[in-house]
Design a protein around this motif. Structure first.
Motif, mmCIF file in Angstrom:
data_model
loop_
_atom_site.group_PDB
_atom_site.id
_atom_site.type_symbol
_atom_site.label_atom_id
_atom_site.label_comp_id
_atom_site.label_asym_id
_atom_site.label_seq_id
_atom_site.Cartn_x
_atom_site.Cartn_y
_atom_site.Cartn_z
ATOM 1 N N LEU A 268 0.817 -1.207 0.000
ATOM 2 C CA LEU A 268 0.000 0.000 0.000
ATOM 3 C C LEU A 268 0.854 1.262 0.000
ATOM 4 O O LEU A 268 0.471 2.286 -0.577
ATOM 5 C CB LEU A 268 -0.952 -0.004 1.194
ATOM 6 C CG LEU A 268 -2.292 -0.727 0.992
ATOM 7 C CD1 LEU A 268 -2.111 -2.191 0.624
ATOM 8 C CD2 LEU A 268 -3.163 -0.599 2.228
ATOM 9 N N ILE A 274 -5.339 1.520 -0.334
ATOM 10 C CA ILE A 274 -6.213 0.378 -0.598
ATOM 11 C C ILE A 274 -6.812 0.442 -1.998
ATOM 12 O O ILE A 274 -6.831 -0.555 -2.736
ATOM 13 C CB ILE A 274 -7.337 0.315 0.456
ATOM 14 C CG1 ILE A 274 -6.762 0.023 1.843
ATOM 15 C CG2 ILE A 274 -8.389 -0.732 0.083
ATOM 16 C CD1 ILE A 274 -7.773 0.128 2.977
ATOM 17 N N VAL A 309 -7.172 -5.819 1.944
ATOM 18 C CA VAL A 309 -6.951 -6.070 0.518
ATOM 19 C C VAL A 309 -6.711 -7.553 0.281
ATOM 20 O O VAL A 309 -7.287 -8.164 -0.626
ATOM 21 C CB VAL A 309 -5.757 -5.242 -0.001
ATOM 22 C CG1 VAL A 309 -5.448 -5.601 -1.460
ATOM 23 C CG2 VAL A 309 -6.043 -3.751 0.115
#
Length: 376
Positions: A268, A274, A309
């Motif tokens: 990230l 995200i 995620v």
């Protein structure tokens, strides 16, 4: 539901032991935490862990970019309008993915609380029930790395990732020692962090490592050397993972078009949060490239975001979000059930942030929005 205030905290997390990779030694971990408050009173948290060698940012530059540019840009915006928010941030400044990730994660936390749903439920729905947690060994003497690996296997870990990249001969000695300590059945992943520099050194190293049954090798050449990593892929039999060379959709497009690696390590902090991470996951899936959600040694805040995620993505096969396990003190309460992790069903990120600890670890803080630009 508009963003009313963004607080920025520069913190330093104490590490239980120093963390050493090919390009740096970390005695503690600098991080930037953001606290986002909406006009309706919802609060979301985000985090940026910058790395001069990977994202091109420092903690100091991240604070400055957030304080003077990106946070003011988001005041008054609806945090649910993620495509628009990312477009505006990208128009305002190129790069700075960790800074953008902090705001992206805070937006997702707020949205999840507004919907009363965990983030994973509305970015794809839960696919994985749990992930095994891989123990990461920082660079050390071969016998020390071997002893640590053996101790962690006794604790219940089922795989080990080794940081290497000093020079080929000593790196081979490290892998040999760890393999002899843990036996032949434990998967060993080797992360070079660009330390072997080029294809020639990497091919030499991998031939010497053949007897030790490596699971995969990660980013052995310089980050921007796509041709070099493709040459390595064509000359070795061990699967190859790209990390530092893969930051955004442009890198993923190049990776997929060249088929330069078998696996992609999505972080990230490298891609901006995200929302862009899910885009990278979908691009990889279309090309049959397996994904890992990796770590920049973040706290419970950004580590939780990465897990959301991972848990909502079929093509994500492994995770290495172990930052909170390395900290002597954390601001959040992300819970590991070693040797696995399985997320709860609480809304947003699913964690509580201890603001007393946050204040204790903070070296400087700023407010944008209400009480705008007041330093404390």
């Amino acid at each position: 539901m508009n963003i009313q205030k963004i607080e920025i905290f520069s913190v330093r997390f104490p590490l239980k032991v120093p963390f050493i990779v090919s390009y740096h030694r970390y005695d503690d971990m600098p991080s930037v935490i953001v606290k986002m408050t909406t006009a309706c009173g919802l609060v979301g948290y985000g985090e940026a862990v910058a790395d001069e060698h990977v994202t091109g940012e420092s903690a100091e530059s991240t604070v400055s970019v957030l304080r003077h540019l990106l946070a003011p840009l988001l005041i008054g915006k609806n945090p649910m309008h993620l495509e628009h928010i990312h477009d505006e941030m990208d128009r305002a400044i190129r790069g700075v993915p960790a800074a953008k990730a902090a705001l992206d994660i805070a937006c997702h936390d707020v949205i999840g609380k507004k919907l009363n749903q965990p983030i994973y439920e509305w970015i794809g729905g839960r696919y994985h029930e749990s992930f095994p947690v891989t123990h990461v060994l920082s660079i050390g003497e071969p016998n020390h790395m071997a002893q640590e690996a053996l101790e962690q296997m006794k604790r219940g870990y089922t795989a080990v990732k080794m940081k290497v990249g000093v020079d080929v001969q000593t790196d081979v000695a490290r892998v040999k020692a760890v393999r002899e300590a843990v036996g032949n059945d434990v998967p060993i992943r080797v992360d070079v962090n660009q330390g072997w520099v080029n294809a020639a050194n990497t091919v030499q190293a991998m031939r010497l490592l053949e007897p030790y049954g490596i699971d995969w090798v990660e980013q052995p050449v310089k980050a921007d050397d796509f041709e070099g990593i493709l040459e390595v892929k064509q000359k070795i039999s061990v699967p190859l993972m790209m990390d530092e060379g893969l930051k955004d959709v442009h890198d993923m497009r190049r990776l997929t078009m060249m088929q330069a690696a078998h696996k992609a390590n999505i972080k990230l902090m490298k891609c901006g949060g995200i929302y862009p991470a899910k885009k990278l996951v979908h691009m990889a899936e279309m090309s049959g490239i397996e994904c890992q959600i990796g770590s920049m040694v973040e706290s419970s805040i950004a580590s939780s975001a990465g897990f959301h995620v991972a848990f909502s993505s079929k093509i994500v096969k492994t995770v290495e979000l172990t930052g909170p396990l390395r900290f002597g003190k954390d601001v959040g309460n992300l819970s590991y059930d070693l040797p696995i992790i399985s997320l709860n069903d609480r809304s947003g990120l699913g964690i509580d942030v201890d603001e007393d600890v946050l204040r204790e670890l903070t070296t400087e803080s700023y407010v944008v929005g209400d009480e705008s630009h007041v330093a404390r």
